[in-house]
Design an enzyme around this catalytic site. Structure first.
Site, PDB file in Angstrom:
ATOM      1  N   HIS A 193      11.953   3.621  -6.275  1.00  0.00           N
ATOM      2  CA  HIS A 193      11.903   3.364  -4.832  1.00  0.00           C
ATOM      3  C   HIS A 193      13.274   3.359  -4.146  1.00  0.00           C
ATOM      4  CE1 HIS A 193      12.286  -1.342  -4.701  1.00  0.00           C
ATOM      5  NE2 HIS A 193      13.039  -0.832  -5.643  1.00  0.00           N
ATOM      6  N   HIS A 194      14.378   3.434  -4.896  1.00  0.00           N
ATOM      7  CA  HIS A 194      15.698   3.597  -4.268  1.00  0.00           C
ATOM      8  C   HIS A 194      16.111   5.067  -4.177  1.00  0.00           C
ATOM      9  CE1 HIS A 194      16.415  -0.641  -4.109  1.00  0.00           C
ATOM     10  NE2 HIS A 194      16.424  -0.796  -5.416  1.00  0.00           N
ATOM     11  N   SER A 195      15.328   5.957  -4.747  1.00  0.00           N
ATOM     12  CA  SER A 195      15.676   7.376  -4.744  1.00  0.00           C
ATOM     13  C   SER A 195      15.353   7.998  -3.398  1.00  0.00           C
ATOM     14  CB  SER A 195      14.916   8.108  -5.855  1.00  0.00           C
ATOM     15  OG  SER A 195      15.173   9.494  -5.792  1.00  0.00           O
ATOM     16  N   HIS A 234      14.777  -3.899  -1.323  1.00  0.00           N
ATOM     17  CA  HIS A 234      14.188  -2.991  -0.343  1.00  0.00           C
ATOM     18  C   HIS A 234      14.124  -1.574  -0.896  1.00  0.00           C
ATOM     19  CE1 HIS A 234      14.530  -0.482   3.515  1.00  0.00           C
ATOM     20  NE2 HIS A 234      13.316  -0.995   3.507  1.00  0.00           N
ATOM     21  N   ASP A 236      14.676   1.437  -0.082  1.00  0.00           N
ATOM     22  CA  ASP A 236      15.308   2.257   0.958  1.00  0.00           C
ATOM     23  C   ASP A 236      15.015   3.736   0.794  1.00  0.00           C
ATOM     24  OD1 ASP A 236      16.844   1.916  -1.389  1.00  0.00           O
ATOM     25  OD2 ASP A 236      18.659   2.596  -0.390  1.00  0.00           O
TER      26      ASP A 236
END
Length: 702
Positions: A193-195, A234, A236
């Site tokens: 989910h940070h990719s 988060h 992002d």
């Protein structure tokens, strides 16, 4: 090499578990009455183990700062096994060991473009030669403390993509609707989910959630999806890709594209995706003292139905008691379900107005690093969630899915870095994925401690156990099942680590005998510098490659690097049990919860997941509903108008669960359950009138 059947060892161990525990025999026999559609699928991704930290020259102390490690899948397996022992007839285990999907697959390229997958593949292919020269294998602009690559990383990523596909195939494709599951949990790594579109970050190389949604769109005509993210951090990257799907040009894209107007906008793409997250605003990528203005703003964005953007972020807060947390959950955190409901409702109306067919999907980004059992350095801002949260959240996600995506839920593993956080979080999450209540004792410190013993490479059963020590007896069954799930655990985790430890002990004895001090050699890094350069400040929990630390194991200038004090596995000896105190009451209560489940009629556990057909009059009224109007009541909980139903001929509503489901929740033990209302999603009400319900039949593998 894998066995012919990679689950053969697990099935053999499961059979032993049944034979050793007569109480579960009735439960396994009941499985023939449980339809496949009522089971939750758990997808294992053995190839994910191949992504391993490759810098062989660094010190062992430095290696311990790399927390995104293959052992995370072992801890996850402990949580899966714990859930299976409680509800052995309600889960179906699958493995994606034999299938690899190319990083050039269309559903990957639509998310990440053509350049990033190609660059990632090339870096992995070149890594062998670079590493052999004792140089860093990642570009200077990357955070080398967060991200590492090897040639085997390609295989791991290909295996992860295929695991996502298997999870979606399991909930959308089957011989018949009666033989198709509705819920799947995919156990994989690295997280995603940070990719961003073309930028890796925070351990993440590819965005798993968006790749899964794109595959669901290509293969099963999904038009709209929501991502519900409960990771501590988060997402992002996931949020940024939602902006891309809305038609906005990604920041990484510097090409001149005539499709975009002068403001960098074009028509929104299908599938359309809403992102709804709860996270700590002071943790990566908004780390206190390091966060940029843009990062903080992004992690606080709340936009609904504006220019095809649907994003809602909620920040975690501190709490003192479990009751205080429940109040926070009901009045603040549940807001993301109301907003996800709003996104789906609005989409249905828009699709109907355009004469198009709506098809929804609910995706959970399941990160467990906000757990009360996560390492203290991860939660240095004093923000966490109790273990029962994962159960509450997941059950609310099921209700959302029942109303808008025909019950289809895909859960994807994200963060979680201590064995206790992952094992207990996955346990609670999977119990919730079957809409069952979480029993407080299951998440006790004693239970979690016993389960995570199985994460040690050199784990051995206790030599002696008290006959009344139910928790230890049960935990050893869990450990045996968890360690048997993936054959590669033996080769890649157990044998290697035990051999490495033995070699270190031998070397230490030689040093002691010779009374000489071993000096670590100088560690070569890039020709130009010891520490990678970057144009942005480094967040505290994004570890950089520090030369002094790598050579000596000490903390140099980057002393703020977290996780250094973390023990990846307990250092206590297997037989060291001095701190153990037998808790008679806890063991007796724990035993009752297990017995009540295993001797009960398992089929009754499924009544809360019944789907009911809406009659034509209800459908007409539902279609006329406008978007929800939230009005807080005296208890600070909101209600909205009844949900509209899905488009198409087969329409479903969530059936209000009865007040009693299983015997273990009807007895006097209710006083030990937390007092909170989980009958709805707080701001979402349900239609209870129904003409009838479908009955389904199926057969389990066990």
């Amino acid at each position: 090499m894998h066995d012919v059947d990679p689950l053969h060892k697990f099935e053999k161990q499961f059979q032993s578990f049944v034979e050793n525990n007569p109480n579960v025999i009735s439960a396994t026999q009941s499985s023939s009455h449980i339809p496949e559609s009522a089971k939750a699928v758990v997808v294992l991704s053995p190839l994910s183990l191949r992504h391993q930290f490759p810098r062989f020259w660094v010190s062992k102390a430095y290696k311990k700062t790399i927390v995104e490690r293959p052992e995370r899948l072992l801890a996850c397996s402990m949580g899966i096994a714990a859930a299976i022992t409680m509800y052995p007839a309600l889960f179906s285990l699958k493995t994606s060991h034999s299938k690899k999907t190319s990083l050039r697959a269309s559903h990957v390229l639509k998310v990440h473009g053509r350049d990033w997958p190609r660059e990632l593949l090339q870096l992995c292919k070149d890594s062998d030669e670079v590493l052999a020269a004792k140089k860093l294998e990642v570009p200077e602009s990357w955070n080398a403390g967060d991200i590492y690559l090897s040639r085997e990383t390609i295989e791991a990523l290909e295996g992860s993509i295929s695991a996502l596909e298997l999870g979606l195939d399991s909930i959308f494709r089957g011989p018949s609707p009666e033989q198709t599951s509705n819920r799947a949990f995919v156990a994989l790594r690295p997280p995603g989910h940070h990719s961003h579109t073309a930028t890796p970050s925070g351990f993440c190389l590819l965005n798993n959630a968006h790749i899964a949604i794109e595959y669901a769109s290509e293969t099963y005509d999904v038009t709209h999806a929501v991502v519900l993210d409960f990771d501590l951090h988060h997402g992002d990257g996931t949020q940024d890709i939602c902006w891309k799907r809305a038609g906005f040009k990604p920041d990484e894209d510097q090409t001149e594209d005539s499709e975009y107007d002068e403001f960098g906008k074009k028509f929104a793409e299908y599938p359309k995706v809403g992102y709804f997250s709860m996270h700590d605003i002071n943790s990566f990528p908004t780390e206190l003292g390091y966060a940029t203005k843009d990062n903080i703003r992004n992690a606080s964005t709340c936009v609904m139905d504006a220019h095809d953007v649907n994003i809602w972020n909620v920040h975690l807060q501190k709490y003192e008691t479990e009751e205080e947390f429940v109040k926070l959950y009901q009045t603040k955190y549940r807001t993301i379900f109301a907003k996800a409901d709003e996104f789906f409702r609005t989409a249905k109306l828009a699709m109907k107005a355009e004469g198009k067919k709506f098809k929804g999907l609910t995706v959970i980004s399941a990160g467990f690093d906000a757990s009360e059992y996560e390492q203290a350095s991860m939660q240095r801002h004093g923000v966490n969630v109790p273990t029962f949260f994962y159960n509450m959240f997941t059950k609310d996600a099921l209700k959302l899915a029942q109303m808008h995506s025909h019950g289809k839920v895909l859960s994807i593993m994200e963060g979680g870095y201590s064995d206790g956080a992952i094992a207990s979080g996955v346990f609670s999450h999977l119990i919730g994925l079957q809409n069952q209540n979480w029993i407080k004792e299951w998440g006790s410190a004693q239970v979690v401690k016993e389960i995570v013993r199985g994460c040690k490479a050199n784990w051995k059963p206790y030599k002696t156990k008290r006959a009344r020590d139910v928790i230890r007896i049960w935990a050893e069954e869990v450990i045996k099942l968890g360690r048997a799930m993936i054959p590669d655990f033996e080769e890649l985790l157990f044998e290697h680590e035990v051999a490495e430890t033995a070699a270190e002990q031998t070397a230490a004895r030689r040093v002691t005998r010779s009374k000489k001090t071993t000096v670590n050699p100088v560690v070569p890094v890039r020709d130009s510098s010891a520490i990678p350069r970057t144009t942005t400040p480094t967040p505290v929990n994004s570890r950089r490659f520090d030369q002094k630390a790598a050579v000596s194991g000490e903390q140099g200038p980057a002393s703020t690097v977290p996780f250094v004090e973390q023990e990846l596995h307990s250092e206590e000896d297997e037989e060291d049990d001095e701190d153990y105190v037998y808790d008679e009451e806890l063991n007796q209560t724990f035993n009752r919860t297990v017995e009540d489940i295993t001797i009960d009629d398992i089929s009754r556990h499924l009544e809360t997941l019944d789907l009911t057909h809406a009659n034509e009059e209800e459908q007409k009224r539902a279609d006329e509903q406008q978007r929800p109007r939230i009005r807080p009541d005296s208890n600070a909980q909101g209600r909205t108008a009844p949900p509209s139903s899905s488009s198409g001929s087969n329409n479903y509503h969530y059936k209000i669960p009865s007040g009693s489901t299983t015997r273990h929740l009807r007895n006097s033990r209710n006083s030990r359950l937390l007092n909170f209302d989980d009958s709805d999603i707080s701001m979402i009400s349900h239609i209870s009138t129904a003409r009838g319900h479908t009955t389904r039949s199926g057969q389990t593998k066990w």
